[in-house]
Design a protein around this motif. Structure first.
Motif, mmCIF file in Angstrom:
data_model
loop_
_atom_site.group_PDB
_atom_site.id
_atom_site.type_symbol
_atom_site.label_atom_id
_atom_site.label_comp_id
_atom_site.label_asym_id
_atom_site.label_seq_id
_atom_site.Cartn_x
_atom_site.Cartn_y
_atom_site.Cartn_z
ATOM 1 N N LEU A 136 0.828 -1.204 0.000
ATOM 2 C CA LEU A 136 0.000 0.000 0.000
ATOM 3 C C LEU A 136 0.865 1.258 0.000
ATOM 4 N N ILE A 137 1.967 1.210 0.734
ATOM 5 C CA ILE A 137 2.869 2.366 0.798
ATOM 6 C C ILE A 137 3.521 2.599 -0.569
ATOM 7 N N VAL A 138 3.964 1.513 -1.237
ATOM 8 C CA VAL A 138 4.568 1.661 -2.559
ATOM 9 C C VAL A 138 3.562 2.243 -3.545
ATOM 10 N N LYS A 139 2.339 1.763 -3.503
ATOM 11 C CA LYS A 139 1.300 2.285 -4.393
ATOM 12 C C LYS A 139 1.079 3.772 -4.138
ATOM 13 N N ALA A 140 1.054 4.158 -2.877
ATOM 14 C CA ALA A 140 0.873 5.577 -2.534
ATOM 15 C C ALA A 140 2.045 6.410 -3.040
ATOM 16 N N LYS A 141 3.254 5.855 -2.968
ATOM 17 C CA LYS A 141 4.441 6.574 -3.450
ATOM 18 C C LYS A 141 4.367 6.794 -4.970
ATOM 19 N N ILE A 142 3.876 5.784 -5.692
ATOM 20 C CA ILE A 142 3.747 5.926 -7.143
ATOM 21 C C ILE A 142 2.698 6.990 -7.472
ATOM 22 N N TYR A 143 1.595 6.991 -6.735
ATOM 23 C CA TYR A 143 0.602 8.056 -6.904
ATOM 24 C C TYR A 143 1.248 9.424 -6.699
ATOM 25 N N MET A 144 2.117 9.524 -5.700
ATOM 26 C CA MET A 144 2.770 10.801 -5.410
ATOM 27 C C MET A 144 3.664 11.226 -6.567
ATOM 28 N N MET A 145 4.401 10.285 -7.160
ATOM 29 C CA MET A 145 5.241 10.627 -8.307
ATOM 30 C C MET A 145 4.388 11.149 -9.465
ATOM 31 N N PHE A 146 3.273 10.464 -9.736
ATOM 32 C CA PHE A 146 2.400 10.908 -10.815
ATOM 33 C C PHE A 146 1.796 12.275 -10.498
ATOM 34 N N ALA A 147 1.466 12.504 -9.228
ATOM 35 C CA ALA A 147 0.889 13.794 -8.845
ATOM 36 C C ALA A 147 1.890 14.929 -9.077
ATOM 37 N N ILE A 148 3.148 14.692 -8.718
ATOM 38 C CA ILE A 148 4.185 15.703 -8.925
ATOM 39 C C ILE A 148 4.367 15.978 -10.413
ATOM 40 N N LEU A 149 4.390 14.919 -11.222
ATOM 41 C CA LEU A 149 4.546 15.082 -12.664
ATOM 42 C C LEU A 149 3.341 15.802 -13.275
ATOM 43 N N ALA A 150 2.140 15.427 -12.848
ATOM 44 C CA ALA A 150 0.934 16.060 -13.377
ATOM 45 C C ALA A 150 0.899 17.549 -13.025
ATOM 46 N N ARG A 151 1.310 17.881 -11.821
ATOM 47 C CA ARG A 151 1.328 19.291 -11.410
ATOM 48 C C ARG A 151 2.241 20.107 -12.312
ATOM 49 N N ASN A 152 3.352 19.509 -12.745
ATOM 50 C CA ASN A 152 4.339 20.252 -13.527
ATOM 51 C C ASN A 152 4.103 20.196 -15.032
ATOM 52 N N TYR A 153 3.438 19.129 -15.512
ATOM 53 C CA TYR A 153 3.358 18.952 -16.959
ATOM 54 C C TYR A 153 1.936 18.870 -17.511
ATOM 55 N N LEU A 154 0.936 18.943 -16.670
ATOM 56 C CA LEU A 154 -0.424 18.686 -17.123
ATOM 57 C C LEU A 154 -0.838 19.528 -18.316
ATOM 58 N N GLN A 155 -0.447 20.802 -18.340
ATOM 59 C CA GLN A 155 -0.905 21.690 -19.405
ATOM 60 C C GLN A 155 0.164 21.960 -20.455
ATOM 61 N N ASP A 156 1.298 21.273 -20.367
ATOM 62 C CA ASP A 156 2.364 21.496 -21.344
ATOM 63 C C ASP A 156 2.052 20.777 -22.645
ATOM 64 N N GLU A 157 2.273 21.456 -23.746
ATOM 65 C CA GLU A 157 2.020 20.858 -25.047
ATOM 66 C C GLU A 157 2.988 19.725 -25.355
ATOM 67 N N GLU A 158 4.182 19.746 -24.725
ATOM 68 C CA GLU A 158 5.206 18.780 -25.075
ATOM 69 C C GLU A 158 4.856 17.354 -24.683
ATOM 70 N N VAL A 159 3.809 17.186 -23.830
ATOM 71 C CA VAL A 159 3.477 15.836 -23.400
ATOM 72 C C VAL A 159 2.643 15.095 -24.431
ATOM 73 N N SER A 160 2.114 15.799 -25.427
ATOM 74 C CA SER A 160 1.309 15.123 -26.437
ATOM 75 C C SER A 160 2.215 14.384 -27.421
ATOM 76 N N PHE A 161 1.621 13.503 -28.227
ATOM 77 C CA PHE A 161 2.429 12.753 -29.181
ATOM 78 C C PHE A 161 1.632 12.484 -30.447
ATOM 79 N N SER A 162 2.336 12.104 -31.476
ATOM 80 C CA SER A 162 1.737 11.910 -32.795
ATOM 81 C C SER A 162 1.250 10.484 -32.970
ATOM 82 N N ASP A 163 -0.041 10.332 -33.314
ATOM 83 C CA ASP A 163 -0.589 9.003 -33.562
ATOM 84 C C ASP A 163 0.087 8.350 -34.757
ATOM 85 N N SER A 164 0.378 9.131 -35.804
ATOM 86 C CA SER A 164 0.996 8.557 -36.994
ATOM 87 C C SER A 164 2.388 8.035 -36.689
ATOM 88 N N TYR A 165 3.129 8.762 -35.833
ATOM 89 C CA TYR A 165 4.466 8.295 -35.454
ATOM 90 C C TYR A 165 4.354 6.990 -34.675
#
Length: 294
Positions: free
Chosen positions: A158-187
């Motif tokens: 449970l602690i490891v799962k919570a830690k992974i959630y925390m990593m995703f939360a930190i990443l989402a806070r910093n990158y959620l609205q950045d255009e660079e996170v999108s990718f090309s379907d054709s690629y």
């Protein structure tokens, strides 16, 4: 390091109800350019944390140079491979988990807004975290996860799962609205073709495969094929094929096959050429490998 049986790696996760695992990977001292992570893909997310040596990773067709302390995020379903950038020992942790580990309830709007787009592959975080202010807390969390796995104390899952959630939360806070996170379907579709091709190469390692035929398999012109293949693997088609054959040859020699039979099994009919190619890639001759194995 073990050789994957096939390109699509059946990564061992703890179980279907707790689909994650942590692996410590080592690549012994050797020549620059040796394989530190064999080319493969899987349906899981992967966090790679380099702790020793320098590695050049190719992840979804892009090159990332990593040194101790660096963390990379491998999206679900993409090709990735790594080569030693120095002759010292390579060591890195791989935290692998399926998206179902973090899937929230369908009625959870917070999960739907901040995590669902990444878990479903609609958006991607940058593969390499270059912001030191962002990297430090994620590295600390990774250390906590390693400690939990090593101790395996009560409710560590449970602690490891919570830690992974925390990593995703930190990443989402910093990158959620950045255009660079999108990718090309054709690629992504082009990269899908290479998964089937490389699996075919591995399954027919002893057969001749001209570049023109490889390009035909993925429905590309030879020139376009060469550019995309180099982007996906970090090597030219010929260099990749040679390295794959010599890696397979090293395995066969360890299993007791003679040098002559090994050369034949990996599609090298000319024994002198096989010996020169083996030494160029491994730094020793096939006969010397046999002697070192005793």
């Amino acid at each position: 390091m073990t050789h994957p049986i096939e390109l699509r790696e059946n990564t061992y996760l703890i179980d279907n109800h707790y689909p994650l695992n942590l692996f410590l990977n080592r690549c012994q001292v050797g020549e620059v350019g040796r394989t530190a992570l064999y080319l493969h893909w899987h349906d899981h997310f992967e966090f790679i944390y380099v702790t020793a040596g320098n590695v050049t990773f190719h992840i979804d067709g892009q090159q990332y140079d990593a040194s101790p302390g660096d963390i990379l995020i491998v999206p679900s379903g993409v090709l990735h491979v790594g080569y030693a950038a120095s002759n010292e020992e390579i060591q890195y942790w791989a935290l692998v988990f399926n998206r179902t580990l973090l899937e929230g309830a369908a009625s959870d709007p917070i999960h739907g807004r901040y995590l669902h787009p990444y878990l479903q592959g609609k958006l991607r975080f940058p593969v390499k975290i270059n912001d030191s202010l962002l990297l430090a807390p994620i590295r600390d969390i990774f250390h906590d996860i390693i400690a939990e796995f090593e101790e395996r104390a009560h409710v560590y899952e449970l602690i490891v799962k919570a830690k992974i959630y925390m990593m995703f939360a930190i990443l989402a806070r910093n990158y959620l609205q950045d255009e660079e996170v999108s990718f090309s379907d054709s690629y992504e579709k082009r990269m899908e073709r290479f998964k089937h091709l490389i699996l075919y190469i591995q399954e027919h390692i002893g057969e001749k495969l001209p570049l023109s035929e490889a390009a035909r398999i993925v429905n590309l012109t030879p020139n376009h094929f060469c550019k995309l293949f180099k982007a996906a693997t970090g090597l030219t088609f010929v260099d990749y094929l040679n390295r794959l054959r010599i890696d397979k040859a090293a395995t066969l020699l360890r299993e007791g096959f003679s040098v002559t039979e090994t050369a034949s099994r990996v599609g090298c009919d000319n024994l002198n050429y096989f010996t020169k190619l083996y030494k160029k890639i491994k730094g020793v001759t096939p006969s010397e490998t046999k002697r070192l194995l005793g």
